[in-house]
Design a protein around this motif. Structure first.
Motif, PDB file in Angstrom:
ATOM      1  N   LYS A  28      24.505  84.992  57.763  1.00 58.29           N
ATOM      2  CA  LYS A  28      23.440  84.718  58.729  1.00 58.29           C
ATOM      3  C   LYS A  28      22.383  85.804  58.649  1.00 58.29           C
ATOM      4  O   LYS A  28      22.261  86.649  59.540  1.00 58.29           O
ATOM      5  CB  LYS A  28      24.024  84.661  60.141  1.00 58.29           C
ATOM      6  N   PRO A  29      21.596  85.808  57.571  1.00 56.19           N
ATOM      7  CA  PRO A  29      20.597  86.896  57.413  1.00 56.19           C
ATOM      8  C   PRO A  29      19.516  86.884  58.482  1.00 56.19           C
ATOM      9  O   PRO A  29      18.913  87.926  58.766  1.00 56.19           O
ATOM     10  CB  PRO A  29      20.021  86.628  56.021  1.00 56.19           C
ATOM     11  N   GLY A  30      19.264  85.737  59.110  1.00 56.30           N
ATOM     12  CA  GLY A  30      18.231  85.690  60.136  1.00 56.30           C
ATOM     13  C   GLY A  30      18.567  86.516  61.360  1.00 56.30           C
ATOM     14  O   GLY A  30      17.674  86.884  62.141  1.00 56.30           O
ATOM     15  N   ALA A  31      19.864  86.831  61.552  1.00 52.92           N
ATOM     16  CA  ALA A  31      20.263  87.631  62.707  1.00 52.92           C
ATOM     17  C   ALA A  31      19.747  89.057  62.632  1.00 52.92           C
ATOM     18  O   ALA A  31      19.734  89.776  63.638  1.00 52.92           O
ATOM     19  CB  ALA A  31      21.789  87.635  62.837  1.00 52.92           C
ATOM     20  N   LEU A  32      19.305  89.478  61.422  1.00 50.26           N
ATOM     21  CA  LEU A  32      18.807  90.843  61.285  1.00 50.26           C
ATOM     22  C   LEU A  32      17.548  91.055  62.115  1.00 50.26           C
ATOM     23  O   LEU A  32      17.284  92.162  62.589  1.00 50.26           O
ATOM     24  CB  LEU A  32      18.520  91.141  59.814  1.00 50.26           C
ATOM     25  N   ARG A  33      16.776  89.984  62.314  1.00 48.02           N
ATOM     26  CA  ARG A  33      15.504  90.130  63.018  1.00 48.02           C
ATOM     27  C   ARG A  33      15.695  90.218  64.531  1.00 48.02           C
ATOM     28  O   ARG A  33      15.059  91.028  65.200  1.00 48.02           O
ATOM     29  CB  ARG A  33      14.586  88.954  62.678  1.00 48.02           C
TER      30      ARG A  33
END
Length: 485
Positions: free
Chosen positions: A388-393
């Motif tokens: 879930k790379p979008g959670a980094l933002r």
């Protein structure tokens, strides 16, 4: 009322000059009964004490005043009201008399109560290295501008009177362990016996007499330091009177006026300096030609050797939620993502939280003493970012995440690209295998070439790994090489 001078003159006029009672009464203008009383009693002074004190206004309020005085006496010394406050309370209920009547009544009430409760005690004496006493007290200080009630741990060596004080947010068992360790580290040794009250962190069951069932972890601590624990009789504070007196002394000399510090660590550093300064400046109460510190230095060789720090934690079992959080003491702490779905053991120390699973540490955090706090370690969530790379933002663990300078610059540059989150996740995952210093150096090298893509950073890391392996092979001796000559 007869004054001493008049009595002395009556006695001289009669016994030296031989005057009669009638002559003395006429010359001194006193009654013959008075002269007769002085001569027959042989006393040199007379004092009048009123047998019955009239209370025209206080009389019907005596019962209520008795109740106020008794309730006030039952409170702790810190919470007791002054007599003027009790007078104001009585006035609030309708009493219209004066303060002096209340003061006289309270003085007589206290005297009569003291006579009925007075008891005699035997002063205790301790050999060098024989025992120490431990107790808690509650003190109010200002930490960061906010009034806070701290729990002060007191340790006192019974022979030398050497003192130790340290403040904690709680009175829990891990605080007891930490206080003992820090006290023994200061003394550099410990005693044969430790004298305690029946605090719940040490005693689980009180039997008749001196029989006690001690807490298992508390006994482990005592065994580590070679201390034989002794619990006082309930409600018998005189059995550890030295540390009880120390509580009052420290409150008066150290905590008054109210102390102001930014953090608890600053307060404890100041308290440690004050303990040593007090011991060096004040005389021993029995060995008056020596200071407390000098007697302590003489006692130290007779103490038990310090066995080193005891692993003093309080352990509880907890479950790991899907957000990789463990709840303990009204707060939440993050753990590694691999720990989700299985129970963990939370080991609470005085200053930190260690979480283990199958003997492996899956998290370690500074301890929070608030309520409802969530303590994150962003690196625990890096493996989850691969899915879930979008959670980094917008992920809560990554808010205000402070990364090394070079990595942070790469992150800011990638934030403007379409797949920036994915590339940044690849770089962060490399930290788990190559280490933070290596990844930071690779990011710095990439930036020096004015590039910031993940492919370049990972390529630099791979090249450095290959270079390192080649260097190790070149240093390895060839087993098949023939010696020259």
């Amino acid at each position: 009322m007869l004054v001493v001078e008049t009595i002395a003159r009556i006695r001289r006029e009669h016994f030296i000059k031989g005057k009669t009672i009638k002559e003395i009464a006429r010359d001194l203008k006193v009654s013959r009964n008075t002269v007769r009383k002085v001569l027959r009693s042989g006393e040199t002074s007379f004092e009048y004490e009123r047998q019955v004190q009239p209370r025209p206004k206080l009389g019907r309020w005596a019962v209520k005043l008795d109740g106020l005085l008794a309730a006030n006496a039952a409170k702790s010394a810190r919470e007791q009201l002054t007599l003027i406050r009790i007078f104001e309370e009585l006035r609030g209920r309708g009493y219209d008399g004066g303060y002096d009547a209340v003061r006289r009544y309270a003085k007589r009430w206290s005297r009569e109560r003291g006579q009925s409760t007075a008891a005699a005690y035997v002063q205790l004496s301790f050999a060098p290295g024989e025992a120490y006493q431990f107790d808690w007290s509650h003190e109010v200080v200002l930490l960061g501008g906010t009034a806070v009630m701290v729990k002060a741990a007191h340790v006192r060596l019974c022979h030398s009177r050497m003192l130790f004080v340290r403040a904690y947010p709680r009175e829990t068992q891990e605080m007891v362990f930490d206080a003992h360790d820090r006290a023994f580290a200061l003394f550099k040794r410990t005693c044969i016996r430790g004298i305690y009250d029946n605090m719940k962190t040490a005693v689980e069951t009180i039997f008749v007499g001196k029989g006690r069932l001690y807490n298992r972890r508390f006994l482990q601590m005592c065994s580590h330091y070679l201390v034989d624990p002794v619990a006082c009789t309930p409600a018998s504070g005189w059995e550890k009177g030295q540390v009880e007196n120390q509580v009052g002394l420290v409150r008066e000399r150290f905590f008054t006026p109210r102390l102001r510090f930014k953090t608890l660590d600053e307060l404890n550093a100041w308290l440690l300096d004050k303990c040593i300064a007090y011991a060096k400046a004040h005389r021993h109460p029995e060995l008056v030609d020596q200071t407390i510190w000098e007697v302590f230095e003489a006692e130290r060789p007779k103490l038990v050797l310090y066995a080193g720090r005891f692993d003093g934690f309080h352990a509880v079992t907890a479950s790991v939620s899907k957000p990789c959080l463990v709840r303990f003491d009204n707060n939440k702490y993050s753990v590694e993502a691999s720990a989700v779905g299985r129970p963990v053991e939370v080991q609470a120390y005085a200053d930190r939280i260690v979480i283990r699973q199958d003997g492996r540490i899956v998290a370690e955090h500074p301890r929070s003493f608030g309520r409802g706090d969530t303590v994150y370690d962003p690196w625990h969530y890096v493996p989850v970012l691969a899915r879930k790379p979008g959670a980094l933002r917008n992920g809560a663990p990554f808010e205000d995440w402070v990364l090394p300078a070079a990595i942070e610059r790469i992150r800011r540059k990638l934030a403007s690209t379409d797949d920036g989150n994915r590339q940044m996740v690849d770089i962060l995952n490399a930290v788990l295998t190559d280490g933070l210093p290596a990844v930071e150096a690779a990011c710095a090298e990439a930036l020096s070439h004015s590039v910031h893509s993940a492919d370049v950073v990972l390529n630099i890391l791979a090249r450095r790994r290959d270079t390192g392996r080649s260097a190790r092979r070149s240093r390895r001796p060839d087993r098949f090489a023939r010696p020259i000559g």
